[in-house]
Design an enzyme around this catalytic site. Structure first.
Site, PDB file in Angstrom:
ATOM      1  N   TYR A 142       0.561  -1.201   0.012  1.00  0.00           N
ATOM      2  CA  TYR A 142       0.077   0.052  -0.079  1.00  0.00           C
ATOM      3  C   TYR A 142       0.882   1.194   0.180  1.00  0.00           C
ATOM      4  O   TYR A 142       0.382   2.389  -0.371  1.00  0.00           O
ATOM      5  CB  TYR A 142      -1.012   0.165   1.107  1.00  0.00           C
ATOM      6  CG  TYR A 142      -2.048  -1.215   1.265  1.00  0.00           C
ATOM      7  CD1 TYR A 142      -2.284  -1.656  -0.127  1.00  0.00           C
ATOM      8  CD2 TYR A 142      -2.809  -1.350   2.324  1.00  0.00           C
ATOM      9  CE1 TYR A 142      -3.158  -2.857  -0.075  1.00  0.00           C
ATOM     10  CE2 TYR A 142      -3.730  -2.201   2.257  1.00  0.00           C
ATOM     11  CZ  TYR A 142      -3.980  -2.938   1.056  1.00  0.00           C
ATOM     12  OH  TYR A 142      -5.110  -3.754   0.837  1.00  0.00           O
ATOM     13  N   LYS A 193       3.639 -15.327   1.694  1.00  0.00           N
ATOM     14  CA  LYS A 193       3.724 -16.430   0.513  1.00  0.00           C
ATOM     15  C   LYS A 193       5.312 -16.417   0.042  1.00  0.00           C
ATOM     16  O   LYS A 193       5.631 -15.900  -1.012  1.00  0.00           O
ATOM     17  CB  LYS A 193       2.783 -15.779  -0.703  1.00  0.00           C
ATOM     18  CG  LYS A 193       1.236 -16.157  -0.315  1.00  0.00           C
ATOM     19  CD  LYS A 193       0.397 -15.940  -1.305  1.00  0.00           C
ATOM     20  CE  LYS A 193       0.737 -16.777  -2.669  1.00  0.00           C
ATOM     21  NZ  LYS A 193       0.075 -18.083  -2.413  1.00  0.00           N
ATOM     22  N   ASP A 225      -2.663 -17.815   1.342  1.00  0.00           N
ATOM     23  CA  ASP A 225      -3.959 -18.473   0.704  1.00  0.00           C
ATOM     24  C   ASP A 225      -4.552 -19.717   1.405  1.00  0.00           C
ATOM     25  O   ASP A 225      -5.692 -19.538   1.582  1.00  0.00           O
ATOM     26  CB  ASP A 225      -3.715 -18.723  -0.809  1.00  0.00           C
ATOM     27  CG  ASP A 225      -2.411 -19.420  -1.031  1.00  0.00           C
ATOM     28  OD1 ASP A 225      -1.726 -19.603   0.021  1.00  0.00           O
ATOM     29  OD2 ASP A 225      -2.252 -20.447  -1.999  1.00  0.00           O
ATOM     30  N   ASP A 249      -5.153  -7.156   5.639  1.00  0.00           N
ATOM     31  CA  ASP A 249      -6.304  -6.748   5.280  1.00  0.00           C
ATOM     32  C   ASP A 249      -7.490  -7.565   4.930  1.00  0.00           C
ATOM     33  O   ASP A 249      -8.713  -7.580   5.180  1.00  0.00           O
ATOM     34  CB  ASP A 249      -6.070  -5.630   4.003  1.00  0.00           C
ATOM     35  CG  ASP A 249      -7.273  -4.690   3.745  1.00  0.00           C
ATOM     36  OD1 ASP A 249      -8.157  -4.478   4.483  1.00  0.00           O
ATOM     37  OD2 ASP A 249      -6.963  -3.687   2.803  1.00  0.00           O
ATOM     38  N   ASP A 253     -10.804  -9.161   7.297  1.00  0.00           N
ATOM     39  CA  ASP A 253     -12.191  -9.298   6.905  1.00  0.00           C
ATOM     40  C   ASP A 253     -12.651 -10.602   6.850  1.00  0.00           C
ATOM     41  O   ASP A 253     -14.084 -10.746   7.147  1.00  0.00           O
ATOM     42  CB  ASP A 253     -12.163  -8.400   5.302  1.00  0.00           C
ATOM     43  CG  ASP A 253     -12.511  -6.920   5.438  1.00  0.00           C
ATOM     44  OD1 ASP A 253     -12.046  -6.368   6.571  1.00  0.00           O
ATOM     45  OD2 ASP A 253     -12.860  -6.446   4.795  1.00  0.00           O
TER      46      ASP A 253
END
Ligand code: NAD
Length: 368
Positions: A142, A193, A225, A249, A253
């Site tokens: 980000y 990852k 993942d 993030d 959620d």
């Protein structure tokens, strides 16, 4: 009793409504002799744009810097959809996070027994769930440079975001996760990852090295993942989950939906511990300003009240008071208090103020 300095930034939409309930709780804690706060108010987001033309004034930032902790409601809404990108409401929140150096975002996902049926998953998978997601908040993709959209010779475009992490950034977030795990069940899962990303390779290496200082804590590495899948398959396997800004993030959620409603989720964003042993901190609900229900006494204030409980625990060292407040939220729910977002269809729901009152009543009942 020395009063703690708390800056309240209610913000926009339902922010002022839910902050009003926190003020009720603060009033009760003072009256009961549990904790006294010296509170100040200021503007952030759209309300600050309306008053000052910017989403956070330098004066408000200075107040935040001087406070022991900041509580924020929510920012944004359709009214400010067309303001310039640099001064959009969310820029006020981002400036607070950046200028206060709040690199560690703590998002607990707790499934209260009374709400297990409100989760998207089966009761047995989520009942008793208590995960703490620790998300790196000031680095990663980000913020990494270059970050741009360029036009290629053939007229098509090319967009670039840069995922970048340094050893120091990973070390400090790993310490936050391991320190928290020591106060919980002593387990950390670290998600990255490393199979396809260099930043993942470094993340795994540094977290493993920091872990050597915490031999009493168990560490597991998990691919991000797979972690998303495991959160939905068997969420209770996790206790503290540490990850970078982007994966955090998304994963937080996912964890949010395990608990039933956005209106239930508090968060803390913490800075580094300074020489005096204190740290900058901002506490806020995970939800936004919910313009669709703003001003109608529909909003669930429990995420905001839970954010105050986190402030008691992480900024003021008032663990007992935090347990008391968390317990009062549990009791209010067990007694049947529900706002519209968590009420079963066709049942009567309390308003925002009614839920605030129910928590204060449960607090009173707990201290006898
Ligand atoms: P939102 O979280 O505001 O709302 C999503 C849905 O959840 C809505 O249906 C809303 O009514 C409901 N909801 C949210 N909080 C609730 C509560 N406490 N009680 C009951 N229901 C609740 O997300 P959105 O609609 O995507 O965004 C609205 C605005 O908020 C946008 O301007 C967005 O940029 C902003 N936003 C701000 C923050 C923040 O301040 N940290 C976070 C997310 C979104």
């Amino acid at each position: 009793m020395t009063p703690y300095k708390l800056l309240l930034l209610p913000g926009d939409g339902i922010g002022p409504e839910v902050m009003g309930q926190v003020e009720k709780v603060i009033g009760f804690l003072a009256q009961a002799g549990i904790a006294t706060f010296e509170t100040e108010h200021d503007l952030v987001g759209g309300s600050a744009i309306d008053a000052h033309g910017v989403p956070l004034t330098d004066a408000a930032l200075a107040r935040a810097d001087a406070a022991d902790a900041v509580l924020l409601g929510a920012v944004g809404g359709p009214k400010w959809a067309d303001v310039a990108y640099e001064i959009r409401p969310e820029a006020g929140l981002l400036r607070l996070r950046k200028d206060l150096g709040l690199f560690a975002n703590l998002r607990p996902a707790i499934c209260y027994p009374a709400l297990a049926d409100a989760s998207a998953l089966k009761r047995e998978l989520v009942e008793g769930l208590d995960i703490m997601i620790v998300r790196e908040l000031t680095g990663g993709v980000y913020f990494g440079e270059p970050k741009e959209i360029t036009t290629l010779p053939d007229g098509t475009k090319r967009a670039v975001d840069t995922q970048v992490y340094t050893t120091g950034e990973i070390e400090r977030i790993a310490h936050v996760a391991f320190d928290l795990a020591r106060k919980r069940s002593g387990r950390v899962a670290s998600a990255e990852k490393h199979n396809v990303m260099k930043s993942g390779v470094l993340w795994k290496e540094v977290v493993t090295r920091v872990h050597a200082e915490y031999t009493d804590v168990a560490l597991e590495h998990v691919l991000a993942d797979n972690c998303a899948m495991q959160l939905v398959r068997r969420p209770k396997q996790y206790d503290v989950l540490v990850t970078d800004n982007l994966f955090g993030d998304v994963l937080s959620d996912v964890a949010a939906m395990l608990t039933g409603s956005l209106g239930m989720l508090p968060s803390a964003s913490l800075g580094a511990v300074d020489a005096k042993g204190s740290r900058k901190a901002l506490y806020e609900p995970v939800h936004g300003s919910a313009p669709d229900i703003a001003g109608r006494d529909f909003a669930n204030p429990l995420a905001m009240i839970g954010s105050l409980a986190m402030a008691l625990r992480y900024s003021f060292g008032l663990g007992e008071a935090a347990n008391l407040l968390d317990g009062a939220i549990t009791d209010a729910l067990a007694n049947g208090a529900r706002t519209r977002d968590i009420a079963a269809e066709g049942t009567q729901a309390l308003g925002t103020a009614g839920m605030g009152d129910a928590v204060v009543a449960a607090l009173k009942a707990r201290i006898g």
